[in-house]
Design a protein around this motif. Structure first.
Motif, mmCIF file in Angstrom:
data_model
loop_
_atom_site.group_PDB
_atom_site.id
_atom_site.type_symbol
_atom_site.label_atom_id
_atom_site.label_comp_id
_atom_site.label_asym_id
_atom_site.label_seq_id
_atom_site.Cartn_x
_atom_site.Cartn_y
_atom_site.Cartn_z
ATOM 1 N N ASP A 198 0.832 -1.205 0.000
ATOM 2 C CA ASP A 198 0.000 0.000 0.000
ATOM 3 C C ASP A 198 0.865 1.252 0.000
ATOM 4 O OD1 ASP A 198 -2.263 -1.530 0.013
ATOM 5 O OD2 ASP A 198 -2.588 -1.393 2.185
ATOM 6 N N HIS A 228 2.186 2.137 -3.516
ATOM 7 C CA HIS A 228 1.201 2.823 -4.366
ATOM 8 C C HIS A 228 1.119 4.302 -4.008
ATOM 9 C CE1 HIS A 228 -2.367 3.387 -6.823
ATOM 10 N NE2 HIS A 228 -2.919 4.017 -5.798
ATOM 11 N N GLN A 229 1.074 4.612 -2.730
ATOM 12 C CA GLN A 229 1.015 6.009 -2.290
ATOM 13 C C GLN A 229 2.283 6.769 -2.670
ATOM 14 O OE1 GLN A 229 -0.267 6.544 1.889
ATOM 15 N NE2 GLN A 229 -0.830 4.377 1.865
ATOM 16 N N THR A 261 3.652 -0.177 -12.423
ATOM 17 C CA THR A 261 4.064 0.852 -11.472
ATOM 18 C C THR A 261 4.300 2.199 -12.158
ATOM 19 O OG1 THR A 261 6.333 -0.004 -11.634
ATOM 20 C CG2 THR A 261 5.012 -0.708 -9.744
ATOM 21 N N GLN A 290 1.279 4.307 -12.316
ATOM 22 C CA GLN A 290 0.845 4.922 -11.065
ATOM 23 C C GLN A 290 1.510 6.284 -10.810
ATOM 24 O OE1 GLN A 290 1.054 2.094 -7.737
ATOM 25 N NE2 GLN A 290 0.903 0.426 -9.213
#
Length: 312
Positions: free
Chosen positions: A182, A185-186, A212, A215
């Motif tokens: 998590d 991702h942030q 990735t 993102q």
């Protein structure tokens, strides 16, 4: 008793490191012998900088070996060597760290300020567009070891909001620290400029891939002074070609030297630097090597030991 130290590398590196190592070892007060040519049965410590794959070396030839001391921060070429059963220490020294801080800070500022447009020329066009302040440009660093933490803190001191990601939870002053899936991702989602400083392990290879990269914010910049295998080259090129990424500045590659035919060389959105972000400096590295040998002979814990289960 004489402590016997073998320098196991190339003649070129021996010429570079012999005098600094002699000086640093003499300062410890030990009675020592340092050579690039010692009988294997006498060797107690190896200063190691392989010219090729360290995994191919046979360390069983050294029955009295106490530790292998790498001159490099990256130890992926030797960590899986089945004949290496003694402690392995990687290089962490302030010269190497300072070199990385300077490279990362310089290239972050280069992209933040838009310096390429001015350096390459504007064809007589007066584009009076000021860059945002550092506080408006978010930087993410993947990897919060010695190098990542030092780079992050240097950037934070300039006013950049810095987010750092690591495999396990860490706390570094001035940096917003995230970890785990998590957290990754942030960390990527807030990376206007992304800096890769992870080690090269099976868990980190191709960490920057099509998924990735997607993102990252539109127009993000990627800097890779870490390790070449962290990046999926084809996915990176696709993200640049699509316009999702603005630029990639790369210092490390899967194959080095980077082959002349590799598309990175000619791509207008790629800057190649020839693995110069941080070089081990003989003077400062010698002090680290000598201190570890002193510690070994005194029965003290060695510095910068490698965790074989993690690969770094």
């Amino acid at each position: 008793m004489t402590t016997n130290v073998l320098f196991l590398s190339t003649p070129k590196r021996w010429a570079q490191y012999q005098a600094p190592l002699m000086r640093a070892l003499a300062a410890t007060g030990l009675d020592f012998q340092l050579s690039e040519d010692l009988p294997p049965e006498e060797v107690e410590y190896i200063v190691f900088a392989p010219a090729g794959r360290g995994v191919d070396h046979d360390f069983t030839r050294f029955p009295r070996l106490k530790a292998v001391l790498s001159l490099w921060a990256g130890i992926e070429t030797v960590v899986d060597n089945p004949t290496l059963t003694v402690p392995l220490a990687r290089m962490v020294d302030h010269g190497l760290t300072q070199g990385m801080v300077e490279w990362v800070t310089g290239h972050v500022l280069r992209h933040h300020l838009g310096m390429d447009a001015h350096i390459l020329g504007q064809n007589g066009t007066w584009n009076q567009i000021a860059p945002p302040l550092a506080r408006e440009r978010r930087v993410t660093i993947l990897g919060l070891g010695t190098l990542g933490s030092a780079c992050g803190q240097a950037l934070a001191s300039l006013g950049f909001p810095v987010t750092g990601w690591s495999r396990s939870a860490k706390s570094v002053e001035g940096i917003t620290c995230l970890h785990g899936a998590d957290g990754m991702h942030q960390a990527l989602a807030c990376a206007d400029i992304l800096v890769l400083l992870l080690p090269n392990t099976p868990a980190t290879r191709d960490v920057l891939n099509a998924e990735t990269l997607a993102q990252l914010p539109q127009g993000a910049v990627v800097l890779n002074p870490g390790r070449g295998p962290l990046v999926d080259d084809e996915a990176l090129l696709a993200a640049l070609d699509s316009g999702h990424l603005a630029h990639a500045t790369l210092d490390t590659f899967r194959v080095e030297p980077l082959p002349p035919e590799h598309p990175f060389w000619a791509h207008p959105k790629v800057t190649v630097t020839p693995h110069i972000a941080s070089e081990t400096r003989a003077d400062t590295a010698a002090d680290v090597i000598a201190e570890n040998i002193r510690r070994g002979e005194a029965g003290e814990p060695l510095l910068h030991l490698v965790d074989r289960s993690l690969g770094y």
